[in-house]
Design a protein around this motif. Structure first.
Motif, PDB file in Angstrom:
ATOM      1  N   ASN A 110       0.830  -1.193   0.000  1.00  0.00           N
ATOM      2  CA  ASN A 110       0.000   0.000   0.000  1.00  0.00           C
ATOM      3  C   ASN A 110       0.876   1.260   0.000  1.00  0.00           C
ATOM      4  OD1 ASN A 110       0.747   0.567   2.721  1.00  0.00           O
ATOM      5  ND2 ASN A 110      -0.973  -0.620   3.521  1.00  0.00           N
ATOM      6  N   VAL A 111       0.233   2.415  -0.002  1.00  0.00           N
ATOM      7  CA  VAL A 111       0.951   3.687  -0.095  1.00  0.00           C
ATOM      8  C   VAL A 111       1.967   3.828   1.039  1.00  0.00           C
ATOM      9  CG1 VAL A 111       0.672   6.185   0.124  1.00  0.00           C
ATOM     10  CG2 VAL A 111      -0.859   4.884  -1.385  1.00  0.00           C
ATOM     11  N   LEU A 167      -1.701  13.375   0.023  1.00  0.00           N
ATOM     12  CA  LEU A 167      -2.364  12.073  -0.041  1.00  0.00           C
ATOM     13  C   LEU A 167      -2.765  11.544   1.335  1.00  0.00           C
ATOM     14  CD1 LEU A 167      -0.267  10.259  -2.800  1.00  0.00           C
ATOM     15  CD2 LEU A 167      -2.542  11.262  -3.025  1.00  0.00           C
ATOM     16  N   LYS A 179      -4.909   8.259   2.186  1.00  0.00           N
ATOM     17  CA  LYS A 179      -4.717   7.234   1.152  1.00  0.00           C
ATOM     18  C   LYS A 179      -3.675   6.192   1.569  1.00  0.00           C
ATOM     19  CE  LYS A 179      -7.250   9.328  -2.121  1.00  0.00           C
ATOM     20  NZ  LYS A 179      -8.456   8.728  -2.727  1.00  0.00           N
ATOM     21  N   GLU A 180      -3.251   6.219   2.817  1.00  0.00           N
ATOM     22  CA  GLU A 180      -2.129   5.371   3.247  1.00  0.00           C
ATOM     23  C   GLU A 180      -2.356   3.884   2.983  1.00  0.00           C
ATOM     24  OE1 GLU A 180      -1.970   9.129   5.703  1.00  0.00           O
ATOM     25  OE2 GLU A 180      -3.538   7.730   5.028  1.00  0.00           O
ATOM     26  N   ASN A 194      -4.302   2.579   0.605  1.00  0.00           N
ATOM     27  CA  ASN A 194      -4.632   2.279  -0.786  1.00  0.00           C
ATOM     28  C   ASN A 194      -3.478   1.574  -1.493  1.00  0.00           C
ATOM     29  OD1 ASN A 194      -6.605   4.392  -0.048  1.00  0.00           O
ATOM     30  ND2 ASN A 194      -7.169   4.302  -2.201  1.00  0.00           N
ATOM     31  N   GLN A 223      -5.318   1.477  -7.007  1.00  0.00           N
ATOM     32  CA  GLN A 223      -6.490   2.249  -6.588  1.00  0.00           C
ATOM     33  C   GLN A 223      -6.252   3.752  -6.707  1.00  0.00           C
ATOM     34  OE1 GLN A 223      -6.521   0.265  -2.684  1.00  0.00           O
ATOM     35  NE2 GLN A 223      -8.538  -0.563  -3.182  1.00  0.00           N
ATOM     36  N   LEU A 224      -5.130   4.134  -7.281  1.00  0.00           N
ATOM     37  CA  LEU A 224      -4.770   5.549  -7.403  1.00  0.00           C
ATOM     38  C   LEU A 224      -4.672   5.949  -8.872  1.00  0.00           C
ATOM     39  CD1 LEU A 224      -1.852   5.682  -4.803  1.00  0.00           C
ATOM     40  CD2 LEU A 224      -4.251   6.272  -4.394  1.00  0.00           C
ATOM     41  N   GLN A 244      -1.564  10.543  -8.717  1.00  0.00           N
ATOM     42  CA  GLN A 244      -1.426  10.157  -7.305  1.00  0.00           C
ATOM     43  C   GLN A 244      -0.282   9.171  -7.113  1.00  0.00           C
ATOM     44  OE1 GLN A 244      -5.489   8.820  -6.755  1.00  0.00           O
ATOM     45  NE2 GLN A 244      -6.016  10.628  -5.529  1.00  0.00           N
ATOM     46  N   GLN A 245      -0.122   8.240  -8.065  1.00  0.00           N
ATOM     47  CA  GLN A 245       0.994   7.295  -7.967  1.00  0.00           C
ATOM     48  C   GLN A 245       2.333   8.030  -8.044  1.00  0.00           C
ATOM     49  OE1 GLN A 245       0.704   3.409 -10.052  1.00  0.00           O
ATOM     50  NE2 GLN A 245      -1.287   4.142 -10.762  1.00  0.00           N
TER      51      GLN A 245
END
Length: 232
Positions: free
Chosen positions: A99-100, A131, A134-135, A137, A141-142, A146-147
């Motif tokens: 994840n993020v 972000l 979004k931790e 995600n 899913q981004l 965002q990535q």
């Protein structure tokens, strides 16, 4: 901060020597925003790999923060990459199963930072790039933008002296590219040293200083406003 002295990188292609870097000398100072620009095969990626301690020159000296890193071992180069350099890549290079939060922590894990400190440093950088929330995600899913922000947070988490951005907008649409460039400018305004690698003259002009390369040589080094002929 960065000093290249008469750098050569020579590859043997059959009976032919290819000079990917042909006697390049370059200084980049703390707090600068420099774009290294050139077309495919110009030698810009070779310079990035040498500056980023991803490759070593055939001859010449590379000084990073005053230390000669021209002939370091692989392990010594890896240590410098972890402690001194932050990388932002065109394809983000995120781990799909992480994840993020975990992606941003990854470089800190390799650097041996304790878990609690890793988590806090990652959280702060995730918030910094906009972000927060979004931790958990996964990258899938981004959005692309965002990535890329996750990859920027990952680069910043190690508190690097230099941020190397290799075609950071190459996979993004124009609006998202604008957002990423504006964020890089903001980082520079906050004192971060940025080295941007690009083939795009328009992107290069977003920097304060432009270094143009062709055939392994520097053909221009100066203010971005003077870097390109009118209409180029």
């Amino acid at each position: 901060m960065i000093e290249l002295r008469d750098i050569y990188k020579i590859y043997q292609m059959g009976d032919t020597e290819v000079h990917a870097s042909d006697g390049v000398s370059l200084k980049i100072y703390k707090g600068e925003f420099v774009a290294i620009v050139g077309q495919s095969g110009s030698g810009k990626s070779t310079l990035m790999n040498i500056i980023g301690c991803l490759d070593v020159p055939t001859s010449g000296q590379y000084l990073l923060n005053g230390e000669d890193v021209s002939e370091l071992t692989d392990d010594e180069q890896a240590e410098i990459r972890n402690k001194t350099l932050g990388f932002i890549f065109q394809q983000y290079n995120l781990i799909p199963k992480l994840n993020v939060q975990e992606n941003v922590e990854l470089s800190l894990l390799y650097a041996g930072i304790p878990a609690e400190e890793r988590a806090e440093r990652a959280r702060l950088q995730i918030e910094r790039v906009g972000l927060a929330g979004k931790e958990k995600n996964l990258p899938t899913q981004l959005s692309g933008g965002q990535q890329q922000r996750v990859s920027i947070a990952r680069a910043l988490a190690g508190d690097p002296s230099v941020i190397l951005a290799d075609e950071p907008t190459g996979a993004l649409d124009s609006r998202t590219s604008r957002e990423v460039l504006d964020f890089l400018k903001k980082l520079n305004d906050e004192g971060n040293t940025i080295v941007l690698i690009t083939h795009d003259n328009g992107i290069a002009q977003e920097a304060k200083r432009v270094v143009r390369v062709a055939d392994g040589k520097i053909i221009f080094d100066g203010a971005a406003r003077d870097a390109f002929p009118r209409g180029d």
